[in-house]
Write an enzyme that holds these catalytic residues in place. Structure first.
Site, PDB file in Angstrom:
ATOM      1  N   HIS A  86       0.914  -1.107   0.016  1.00 31.85           N
ATOM      2  CA  HIS A  86       0.038   0.111   0.127  1.00 31.85           C
ATOM      3  C   HIS A  86       0.762   1.423  -0.002  1.00 31.85           C
ATOM      4  CE1 HIS A  86      -3.189   2.940   1.124  1.00 31.85           C
ATOM      5  NE2 HIS A  86      -3.901   2.004   0.659  1.00 31.85           N
TER       6      HIS A  86
ATOM      7  N   ASP B  38      -7.811  -5.205  -0.207  1.00 33.46           N
ATOM      8  CA  ASP B  38      -8.266  -6.170  -1.504  1.00 33.46           C
ATOM      9  C   ASP B  38      -8.099  -7.527  -1.190  1.00 33.46           C
ATOM     10  OD1 ASP B  38      -7.298  -3.508  -3.492  1.00 33.46           O
ATOM     11  OD2 ASP B  38      -9.619  -4.021  -3.168  1.00 33.46           O
TER      12      ASP B  38
HETATM   13  C1  SDX Z   1      -6.167   0.173  -2.904  1.00 32.88           C
HETATM   14  O1  SDX Z   1      -4.276   4.605  -2.289  1.00 32.88           O
HETATM   15  C2  SDX Z   1      -5.262   3.916  -1.486  1.00 32.88           C
HETATM   16  O2  SDX Z   1      -5.624   4.428  -0.575  1.00 32.88           O
HETATM   17  C3  SDX Z   1      -5.766   2.949  -2.536  1.00 32.88           C
HETATM   18  C4  SDX Z   1      -6.827   1.909  -1.673  1.00 32.88           C
HETATM   19  C5  SDX Z   1      -8.263   2.838  -1.397  1.00 32.88           C
HETATM   20  O3  SDX Z   1      -8.744   2.688  -0.509  1.00 32.88           O
HETATM   21  O4  SDX Z   1      -8.487   3.812  -2.257  1.00 32.88           O
HETATM   22  O5  SDX Z   1      -6.269   1.483  -0.423  1.00 32.88           O
HETATM   23  C6  SDX Z   1      -7.286   0.742  -2.388  1.00 32.88           C
HETATM   24  O6  SDX Z   1      -6.014   0.486  -4.191  1.00 32.88           O
HETATM   25  C7  SDX Z   1      -4.984  -0.874  -2.180  1.00 32.88           C
HETATM   26  C8  SDX Z   1      -3.955  -1.464  -3.245  1.00 32.88           C
HETATM   27  C9  SDX Z   1      -4.529  -2.325  -4.202  1.00 32.88           C
HETATM   28  N1  SDX Z   1      -3.433  -2.657  -5.268  1.00 32.88           N
HETATM   29  C10 SDX Z   1      -2.795  -4.114  -5.175  1.00 32.88           C
HETATM   30  O7  SDX Z   1      -2.981  -4.904  -4.108  1.00 32.88           O
HETATM   31  C11 SDX Z   1      -1.987  -4.284  -6.113  1.00 32.88           C
HETATM   32  C12 SDX Z   1      -0.705  -4.787  -5.662  1.00 32.88           C
HETATM   33  N2  SDX Z   1       0.293  -3.870  -4.829  1.00 32.88           N
HETATM   34  C13 SDX Z   1       1.115  -3.071  -5.555  1.00 32.88           C
HETATM   35  O8  SDX Z   1       1.301  -2.873  -6.775  1.00 32.88           O
HETATM   36  C14 SDX Z   1       1.501  -1.875  -4.706  1.00 32.88           C
HETATM   37  O9  SDX Z   1       1.772  -2.117  -3.511  1.00 32.88           O
HETATM   38  C15 SDX Z   1       0.481  -0.456  -4.673  1.00 32.88           C
HETATM   39  C16 SDX Z   1       0.299  -0.234  -6.015  1.00 32.88           C
HETATM   40  C17 SDX Z   1      -0.502  -0.696  -3.848  1.00 32.88           C
HETATM   41  C18 SDX Z   1       1.582   0.739  -4.003  1.00 32.88           C
HETATM   42  O10 SDX Z   1       2.397   0.883  -4.686  1.00 32.88           O
HETATM   43  P1  SDX Z   1       3.777   1.899  -4.613  1.00 32.88           P
HETATM   44  O11 SDX Z   1       3.339   2.790  -3.004  1.00 32.88           O
HETATM   45  O12 SDX Z   1       3.883   2.650  -5.710  1.00 32.88           O
HETATM   46  O13 SDX Z   1       4.965   0.890  -4.046  1.00 32.88           O
HETATM   47  P2  SDX Z   1       6.021   0.528  -5.164  1.00 32.88           P
HETATM   48  O14 SDX Z   1       5.076  -0.165  -6.228  1.00 32.88           O
HETATM   49  O15 SDX Z   1       6.987   1.509  -5.246  1.00 32.88           O
HETATM   50  O16 SDX Z   1       6.788  -0.658  -4.251  1.00 32.88           O
HETATM   51  C19 SDX Z   1       7.702  -0.682  -3.362  1.00 32.88           C
HETATM   52  C20 SDX Z   1       8.490  -1.926  -3.502  1.00 32.88           C
HETATM   53  C21 SDX Z   1       8.740  -2.218  -4.762  1.00 32.88           C
HETATM   54  O17 SDX Z   1      10.215  -2.964  -4.686  1.00 32.88           O
HETATM   55  P3  SDX Z   1      11.590  -2.515  -4.824  1.00 32.88           P
HETATM   56  O18 SDX Z   1      11.407  -1.557  -6.133  1.00 32.88           O
HETATM   57  O19 SDX Z   1      11.631  -1.439  -3.802  1.00 32.88           O
HETATM   58  O20 SDX Z   1      12.526  -3.469  -4.941  1.00 32.88           O
HETATM   59  O21 SDX Z   1       7.499  -3.019  -2.988  1.00 32.88           O
HETATM   60  C22 SDX Z   1       7.516  -3.889  -3.973  1.00 32.88           C
HETATM   61  C23 SDX Z   1       7.712  -3.049  -5.298  1.00 32.88           C
HETATM   62  O22 SDX Z   1       8.364  -4.078  -6.371  1.00 32.88           O
HETATM   63  N3  SDX Z   1       6.058  -4.331  -4.114  1.00 32.88           N
HETATM   64  C24 SDX Z   1       5.459  -5.541  -4.294  1.00 32.88           C
HETATM   65  C25 SDX Z   1       4.075  -5.566  -4.210  1.00 32.88           C
HETATM   66  N4  SDX Z   1       3.657  -4.114  -3.793  1.00 32.88           N
HETATM   67  C26 SDX Z   1       4.837  -3.514  -3.688  1.00 32.88           C
HETATM   68  N5  SDX Z   1       6.149  -6.671  -4.743  1.00 32.88           N
HETATM   69  C27 SDX Z   1       5.416  -7.798  -4.722  1.00 32.88           C
HETATM   70  N6  SDX Z   1       4.026  -7.788  -4.651  1.00 32.88           N
HETATM   71  C28 SDX Z   1       3.584  -6.560  -4.242  1.00 32.88           C
HETATM   72  N7  SDX Z   1       2.326  -6.592  -4.064  1.00 32.88           N
END
Ligand code: SDX
Length: 394
Positions: free
Chosen positions: A272, A329
């Site tokens: 998140h 989710d």
């Molecule tokens: C919602 O914003 C809100 O409030 C949204 C929400 C709402 O109520 O409106 O809460 C609802 O959208 C919840 C999120 C649902 N999405 C998912 O579950 C999709 C999977 N999650 C990710 O794609 C990610 O965690 C996000 C999109 C939710 C957040 O992305 P960020 O904040 O841009 O973080 P990032 O992509 O920069 O990740 C940081 C690190 C990265 O690794 P490094 O580059 O540091 O090595 O964490 C890793 C990412 O690769 N990472 C994951 C991951 N989520 C982040 N690795 C594997 N699996 C994951 N799910």
């Protein structure tokens, strides 16, 4: 940084507005609507009550709630001409596409229903109308996609009972409304009702800042929510859990795949932008999931897989070092499945819940005299100015 312009990808460190609606603490896992904790609201309120709170800033007394409910019933029907919309989508049309299209078209049928000019009494009635009509659109699109006769909203039923009845009742097989199901649905919708400036809410504000009507702004929010990185994750979670199930519970394959930087796959339902600990909503939904399935005597193997996957992820250094926990989710789809809601409608359920939040944020923006049209800058990386090249020299 070029002069006064600073790059902030994804606006991670940028506040776009002042707001008094929702408070998040990502480190402590706190979520409050108008100062009340979601734990208190989810345990004691109906979704309609919380919608009123988010919109007006105060919990409704008995009269205010009854008036809000009455408005919701008064406007629950769609213009019969709108029902032909559903005849012209292909059978496999995405319910999110239908929702975004149909909400945008409400403006053509109800031009008077834009918050500022609503002759019926402003934003409260507009919200009641939108909440009621969007619920009807969602249920009608489901019925149409299955070729079943439409079931209309009944004045005898409350918001959640009406939704479930419109979705699942049939002339030949009556649907039994179970209190444990309507209680779980109320809780789920409350937990989705607002979440400060997430991607879809920021979209509603940005589109609304150009002075476009409420429906077009909400329709844009639906489109943003559709993404698998945002609301679309609840559908992606179930698809991922089903794949793990079909793979013979090969958790490690999926966990390692999610870590592989060369692989775009991510574990849906984890991580998140703001929460760097357990998403407080995920805790409540996980418990509600357990309770509802037990009370319905339903065993869903995907719930066992979800528990096991969560266990393994929370022990894994890759996820621990990045503060990746289950988010809202991760468990919600399992409850929707147990209710009989099809997977391709899970994000529609997220939109139904988020609707009061979108409307309240849009209204708060318009009430702020300092609101300006949203127009970020950029860091330019293209060519410096160069001489024109006529066709014969290219
Ligand atoms: C919602 O914003 C809100 O409030 C949204 C929400 C709402 O109520 O409106 O809460 C609802 O959208 C919840 C999120 C649902 N999405 C998912 O579950 C999709 C999977 N999650 C990710 O794609 C990610 O965690 C996000 C999109 C939710 C957040 O992305 P960020 O904040 O841009 O973080 P990032 O992509 O920069 O990740 C940081 C690190 C990265 O690794 P490094 O580059 O540091 O090595 O964490 C890793 C990412 O690769 N990472 C994951 C991951 N989520 C982040 N690795 C594997 N699996 C994951 N799910």
């Amino acid at each position: 940084d070029t002069g006064h312009i600073t790059l902030d990808r994804g606006f991670m460190n940028t506040a776009s507005c002042f707001s008094s609606i929702t408070y998040l603490d990502g480190d402590k896992g706190i979520l409050n609507y108008r100062g009340y904790s979601i734990e208190d609201l989810a345990a004691n309120c109906s979704f309609v009550e919380v919608s009123y709170l988010i919109l007006h800033g105060e919990l409704p007394n008995y009269q205010e709630l009854e008036h809000f409910r009455h408005d919701m019933n008064r406007f629950a029907l769609l213009h019969e001409d709108m029902i032909h919309f559903f005849d012209h989508f292909p059978p496999n049309a995405s319910p999110m596409s239908i929702l975004s299209t149909t909400i945008n078209s409400l403006h053509n049928f109800y031009p008077e229903m834009t918050a500022k000019t609503d002759p019926y009494g402003g934003i409260s009635v507009t919200t009641a109308r939108l909440l009621a009509k969007v619920r009807t659109i969602a249920a009608f699109s489901y019925k149409k996609s299955n070729g079943y006769p439409l079931v209309y909203p009944s004045h005898k039923l409350n918001y959640c009972e009406n939704f479930l009845n419109m979705m699942f009742d049939r002339p030949n097989i009556p649907y039994e409304i179970k209190p444990e199901v309507t209680a779980a649905l109320n809780k789920l919708l409350i937990l989705h009702a607002d979440h400060e400036q997430n991607c879809s809410t920021s979209t509603v504000r940005l589109v609304g800042s150009a002075q476009v009507n409420l429906y077009a702004s909400i329709s844009a929010g639906v489109s943003a929510l559709w993404g698998p990185l945002h609301g679309g994750a609840n559908q992606a979670v179930i698809e991922m859990l089903e794949e793990i199930h079909e793979s013979g519970d090969d958790y490690n394959y999926y966990i390692e795949k999610a870590k592989d930087k060369n692989d775009p796959f991510r574990l849906a339902g984890f991580g998140h932008r703001v929460y760097k600990t357990f998403d407080p909503r995920a805790r409540i939904i996980k418990e509600a999931c357990h309770e509802m399935l037990a009370s319905m005597n339903v065993h869903d193997p995907l719930l066992d897989i979800a528990f096991e996957l969560e266990e393994r992820v929370l022990r894994d250094d890759y996820f621990i070092s990045r503060n990746l926990y289950p988010n809202v989710d991760f468990y919600s789809g399992i409850i929707y499945r147990a209710m009989g809601i099809p997977t391709d409608m899970f994000t529609v359920m997220f939109a139904l819940g988020r609707l009061p939040g979108w409307i309240a944020q849009w209204t708060e923006m318009h009430a702020d005299p300092n609101t300006k049209i949203g127009r970020p800058r950029q860091i330019y990386t293209g060519y410096k100015q160069r001489a024109f090249v006529p066709m014969y020299e290219r």
